[in-house]
Design a protein around this motif. Sequence first.
Motif, PDB file in Angstrom:
ATOM      1  N   VAL A 148      -0.997  -5.862   7.313  1.00 52.76           N
ATOM      2  CA  VAL A 148      -2.089  -5.238   6.570  1.00 52.76           C
ATOM      3  C   VAL A 148      -1.602  -3.913   5.974  1.00 52.76           C
ATOM      4  CG1 VAL A 148      -3.887  -6.285   7.971  1.00 52.76           C
ATOM      5  CG2 VAL A 148      -2.921  -4.093   8.678  1.00 52.76           C
ATOM      6  N   TRP A 149      -2.260  -3.500   4.911  1.00 56.50           N
ATOM      7  CA  TRP A 149      -1.875  -2.261   4.235  1.00 56.50           C
ATOM      8  C   TRP A 149      -2.524  -1.061   4.908  1.00 56.50           C
ATOM      9  CZ3 TRP A 149       1.920  -1.722   0.821  1.00 56.50           C
ATOM     10  CH2 TRP A 149       2.347  -2.850   0.105  1.00 56.50           C
ATOM     11  N   ASP A 194       3.395   0.821  11.326  1.00 57.22           N
ATOM     12  CA  ASP A 194       3.732   2.122  11.873  1.00 57.22           C
ATOM     13  C   ASP A 194       2.624   2.579  12.803  1.00 57.22           C
ATOM     14  OD1 ASP A 194       3.316   5.333  11.300  1.00 57.22           O
ATOM     15  OD2 ASP A 194       5.393   4.751  11.639  1.00 57.22           O
ATOM     16  N   VAL A 195       2.974   2.833  14.057  1.00 57.33           N
ATOM     17  CA  VAL A 195       1.986   3.182  15.073  1.00 57.33           C
ATOM     18  C   VAL A 195       1.236   4.450  14.699  1.00 57.33           C
ATOM     19  CG1 VAL A 195       1.691   3.909  17.469  1.00 57.33           C
ATOM     20  CG2 VAL A 195       3.210   2.009  16.931  1.00 57.33           C
ATOM     21  N   CYS A 196       1.963   5.449  14.202  1.00 58.68           N
ATOM     22  CA  CYS A 196       1.324   6.724  13.887  1.00 58.68           C
ATOM     23  C   CYS A 196       0.262   6.567  12.813  1.00 58.68           C
ATOM     24  CB  CYS A 196       2.371   7.748  13.445  1.00 58.68           C
ATOM     25  SG  CYS A 196       3.577   8.147  14.716  1.00 58.68           S
ATOM     26  N   GLY A 242      -0.468   9.821   1.199  1.00 59.52           N
ATOM     27  CA  GLY A 242      -0.819   8.969   0.071  1.00 59.52           C
ATOM     28  C   GLY A 242       0.021   7.717  -0.071  1.00 59.52           C
ATOM     29  N   TYR A 243       1.150   7.644   0.630  1.00 63.57           N
ATOM     30  CA  TYR A 243       1.988   6.451   0.548  1.00 63.57           C
ATOM     31  C   TYR A 243       1.290   5.276   1.232  1.00 63.57           C
ATOM     32  CZ  TYR A 243       6.038   9.095  -1.112  1.00 63.57           C
ATOM     33  OH  TYR A 243       6.895   9.858  -1.871  1.00 63.57           O
ATOM     34  N   ARG A 244       1.490   4.086   0.659  1.00 66.92           N
ATOM     35  CA  ARG A 244       0.922   2.879   1.263  1.00 66.92           C
ATOM     36  C   ARG A 244       2.044   2.049   1.878  1.00 66.92           C
ATOM     37  NH1 ARG A 244      -3.828   0.723   0.329  1.00 66.92           N
ATOM     38  NH2 ARG A 244      -3.074  -1.364  -0.194  1.00 66.92           N
ATOM     39  N   VAL A 245       1.823   1.628   3.108  1.00 65.19           N
ATOM     40  CA  VAL A 245       2.813   0.828   3.832  1.00 65.19           C
ATOM     41  C   VAL A 245       2.114  -0.357   4.474  1.00 65.19           C
ATOM     42  CG1 VAL A 245       4.312   2.809   4.311  1.00 65.19           C
ATOM     43  CG2 VAL A 245       2.519   2.181   5.952  1.00 65.19           C
ATOM     44  N   ARG A 246       2.873  -1.392   4.768  1.00 64.05           N
ATOM     45  CA  ARG A 246       2.332  -2.548   5.488  1.00 64.05           C
ATOM     46  C   ARG A 246       2.699  -2.418   6.955  1.00 64.05           C
ATOM     47  NH1 ARG A 246       4.640  -7.691   2.984  1.00 64.05           N
ATOM     48  NH2 ARG A 246       3.029  -8.763   4.181  1.00 64.05           N
ATOM     49  N   VAL A 247       1.724  -2.656   7.820  1.00 66.08           N
ATOM     50  CA  VAL A 247       1.930  -2.562   9.266  1.00 66.08           C
ATOM     51  C   VAL A 247       1.466  -3.863   9.919  1.00 66.08           C
ATOM     52  CG1 VAL A 247       1.653  -0.048   9.267  1.00 66.08           C
ATOM     53  CG2 VAL A 247      -0.346  -1.513   9.663  1.00 66.08           C
ATOM     54  N   LEU A 248       1.866  -4.073  11.145  1.00 66.17           N
ATOM     55  CA  LEU A 248       1.460  -5.279  11.847  1.00 66.17           C
ATOM     56  C   LEU A 248      -0.056  -5.381  11.935  1.00 66.17           C
ATOM     57  CD1 LEU A 248       3.943  -5.473  14.878  1.00 66.17           C
ATOM     58  CD2 LEU A 248       3.985  -6.838  12.782  1.00 66.17           C
TER      59      LEU A 248
END
Length: 202
Positions: free
Chosen positions: A91-92, A1-3, A98-104
């Motif tokens: 990468v995380w 996510d870019v943001c 507080g949410y964790r997401v994986r992004v490029l």
Amino acid sequence: DVCSSNLEPGYLRHCGDLDLLIDPADFARADGAVRGAGYVPSVAYPGLMTRILGHDAAYDHATAPSVELHVRVHSHFGIRPAAGPFLERAVWQTLSDGYRVRVLEPADDFVHLTAHATAHFWSKLRWLYDIYLLLERRGELDWEVVAARTEALRVWPAVLLTCAVLGGEWGVVAPLTRLAPGRYGEMRALLPRVRRMSWEGS
């Protein structure tokens, strides 16, 4: 996510849609999760049109940004690389809530953002600003790795053309251009034509 990757917490950036990269084997599960969150298949981009635009599935919501599922990172310039390697390198990131997401991974992110901007003729200036922020905030980018990923995907012209736009219009120089000065010079020579085809012609 870019943001989440490049913007300060709380920064207001309009979100047009959410692009989710998934493994093809997880498509049914992802489809069920999106529908379970109140989304319905997009009316604007149904069936074949969705696939032509490079989305494997698109969904709308009454009050939230639309969602697109992708099983491939790129779908322009005659290439459709599988999601697997990109997901393995992802990468995380921890969002401000507080949410964790994986992004490029940053190198993949740079190649994707620049090629994507070229594919759409820089129709949204925020895409260029996203790349500028990535350059400003991701100083750890390994440009040899970026060059290798660009070569592997065969998207040098697309990547360097957006770099030329950034350099010519905003004065922002991507270090990648120093690794391919000849190719970059060719793309810079196209800037007058690019201006007529994109923002000046719109």
